[in-house]
Design an enzyme around this catalytic site. Structure first.
Site, PDB file in Angstrom:
ATOM      1  N   ASN A 383       0.741  -1.299   0.073  1.00 31.13           N
ATOM      2  CA  ASN A 383       0.145   0.074   0.038  1.00 31.13           C
ATOM      3  C   ASN A 383       0.971   1.348  -0.074  1.00 31.13           C
ATOM      4  O   ASN A 383       0.839   1.994  -0.963  1.00 31.13           O
ATOM      5  CB  ASN A 383      -0.948   0.147   1.206  1.00 31.13           C
ATOM      6  N   ASP A 384       1.801   1.507   1.099  1.00 27.16           N
ATOM      7  CA  ASP A 384       2.348   2.585   1.113  1.00 27.16           C
ATOM      8  C   ASP A 384       3.390   2.593  -0.015  1.00 27.16           C
ATOM      9  O   ASP A 384       3.558   3.921  -0.206  1.00 27.16           O
ATOM     10  CB  ASP A 384       3.259   2.561   2.548  1.00 27.16           C
ATOM     11  N   VAL A 385       4.126   2.011  -0.558  1.00 25.70           N
ATOM     12  CA  VAL A 385       5.097   2.008  -1.462  1.00 25.70           C
ATOM     13  C   VAL A 385       4.652   2.260  -2.747  1.00 25.70           C
ATOM     14  O   VAL A 385       5.385   2.331  -3.594  1.00 25.70           O
ATOM     15  CB  VAL A 385       6.107   0.558  -1.472  1.00 25.70           C
ATOM     16  N   ALA A 424       1.505   3.069   7.263  1.00 21.19           N
ATOM     17  CA  ALA A 424       1.681   4.377   7.593  1.00 21.19           C
ATOM     18  C   ALA A 424       0.434   5.038   7.979  1.00 21.19           C
ATOM     19  O   ALA A 424       0.332   6.053   8.619  1.00 21.19           O
ATOM     20  CB  ALA A 424       2.152   5.089   6.248  1.00 21.19           C
TER      21      ALA A 424
END
Length: 457
Positions: A383-385, A424
């Site tokens: 998700n965050d990357v 995050a």
């Protein structure tokens, strides 16, 4: 009296130190990493045996007892830990190492009146205690025992400064007096400083902090080597400190941020939205058969693995899916973000377990320009990357972090368990893009169903 002469002890220490250096060299490449690990383990074993044989005979029963107790605690923990929990284990062992160095320094305090040796003792105690306290917080954040969001309170910056000043003052008294009482105060302040150092760090940055604390532990061990007059501890601790520092800088660079911004950014404002908040906004979802059609008739597919793949233990399923697609003439590669998962190399190790060829793994800089020519980007548990907020939202805690540009692909498919944000704790706007589709469920189960559907095409 000991079983080894000082000359043989020095020679074996030198061999151990060379093994440690060769191990680090081996770890610089995936092709030689296994050999490097074996060399490092051999060097560590030789070092332990050397210490054992060079100890006074009267102390050997106590050494054996300590080894037995430590093994009884550590072996079951290490055997039971899952791959997804490896960062927590690394942080735990790192903290224990720092704490052990600090306790050794306390025990040596009463035997040294030399102010320079006491300075090394104070350094070991303070840095070791900071590493222990900070590592405890990283474990709690990774296990989600406490919030993964930056935890700050009004005036925290000034309280932190006060704690550091008080610790340095206590250290001065320890050097001047050699008092165990002041040493206890120093240890307590070091623990508090470690807590205050890590609490303001957001969840996505915790792996970087683990690397930094690892460097701290290395420095504490090196200083304890000065205290004990043990050259091997100085060499090994310096290697750990140097490599930890280099790794920290490399990871921070991969995130597109400075180390100071990661450690103290929360004091300047900005936080996460909260990792337990789930969005109610509508998204486009599809079933395994629909996903199989998109993948089966694509000419180029890029698979982006993330922590969700590791949790579901879906690496073998995704490897089989890639093989099945390649058998249909589809070009398949895996896009690896430097900080995907919970530690550097997490995804590489995971996919290596499933025998995915190393040539199929593409680093971020290499694969990003290719997304524009990609038919389908399959995001599995990440998700965050891949979150475009890193580029478009200046107030975001991940703003400035380089991401995998999956949004440039013609179609994007997310395999997610739920709409819960990533580590995050922020929403990913790409999930609501018209060309994005979501397949909900456990990653391993979803991949297995998609694989069956691809084979049936």
């Amino acid at each position: 009296m000991s079983l080894l002469s000082p000359e043989w002890t020095a020679l074996l220490y030198l061999v151990s130190a060379v093994c440690f250096i060769l191990a680090l060299k081996g770890l610089s490449s995936p092709k030689s990493a296994r050999r490097g690990n074996l060399i490092g383990a051999g060097g560590a074993l030789l070092a332990v045996v050397t210490v054992f044989l060079s100890a006074k005979l009267d102390n050997i029963p106590y050494i054996l007892l300590a080894i037995a107790v430590g093994s009884a605690i550590a072996a079951p923990i290490a055997r039971r830990v899952q791959m997804t929990q490896m960062p927590q284990l690394v942080a735990l062992f790192n903290g224990v190492g720092g704490g052990a160095a600090a306790l050794v320094a306390v025990l040596e305090l009463g035997h040294n009146a030399d102010p320079w040796v006491r300075l090394a003792i104070v350094f070991t105690m303070l840095v070791g205690a900071v590493s222990f306290g900070g590592s405890a917080v990283t474990v709690a954040k990774l296990q989600e025992l406490i919030s993964t969001r930056p935890l700050v309170f009004p005036g925290m910056r000034w309280v932190s400064i006060l704690v550091v000043v008080a610790a340095l003052t206590a250290g001065g008294f320890v050097i001047a007096t050699g008092s165990i009482g002041w040493a206890s105060v120093l240890l307590a302040l070091g623990l508090v400083a470690g807590l205050m150092l890590v609490l303001p760090v957001g969840g996505a940055d915790v792996p970087i902090v683990i690397s930094l604390l690892n460097a701290f532990t290395g420095l504490a061990v090196a200083a304890s080597g000065v205290v004990l007059g043990n050259v091997l501890l100085v060499v090994a601790g310096t290697l750990v400190g140097a490599s930890g520092t280099i790794l920290t800088r490399a990871m921070a660079s991969a995130m597109g941020r400075g180390v100071s911004g990661i450690m103290f950014g929360a004091f300047r404002g900005g936080s996460t939205a909260g990792s337990t908040v789930q969005s109610e906004r509508p998204v486009r979802s599809m079933g395994p058969d629909d996903v199989a059609v998109l993948l089966g008739y694509a000419q180029r597919v890029v698979i982006v693995p993330g922590y969700g793949l590791a949790v579901a233990q879906g690496q073998h399923a995704v490897a089989e899916l890639a093989t099945a697609l390649e058998a249909r003439g589809t070009q398949v590669v895996f896009a690896i973000h430097p900080v995907a998962g919970r530690m550097p190399g997490h995804m590489n190790v995971l996919l290596a377990e499933a025998n995915v060829p190393y040539e199929s793994l593409k680093e971020m800089a290499e694969v990003n320009p290719e997304f524009k020519n990609t038919d389908v980007a399959l995001v599995v548990g990440a998700n965050d990357v891949v979150n475009p907020a890193a580029k478009s939202s200046p107030g975001s805690p991940i703003f400035g972090m380089p991401i995998l540009e999956v949004g440039d692909a013609s179609q994007v498919i997310f395999l997610k368990r739920s709409m819960r944000p990533g580590f995050a704790g922020i929403e990913n706007e790409l999930l609501y893009d018209p060309k994005t589709s979501l397949l909900f469920g456990d990653a391993k189960d979803s991949l297995t169903h998609v694989l069956s559907a691809v084979k049936a095409l």
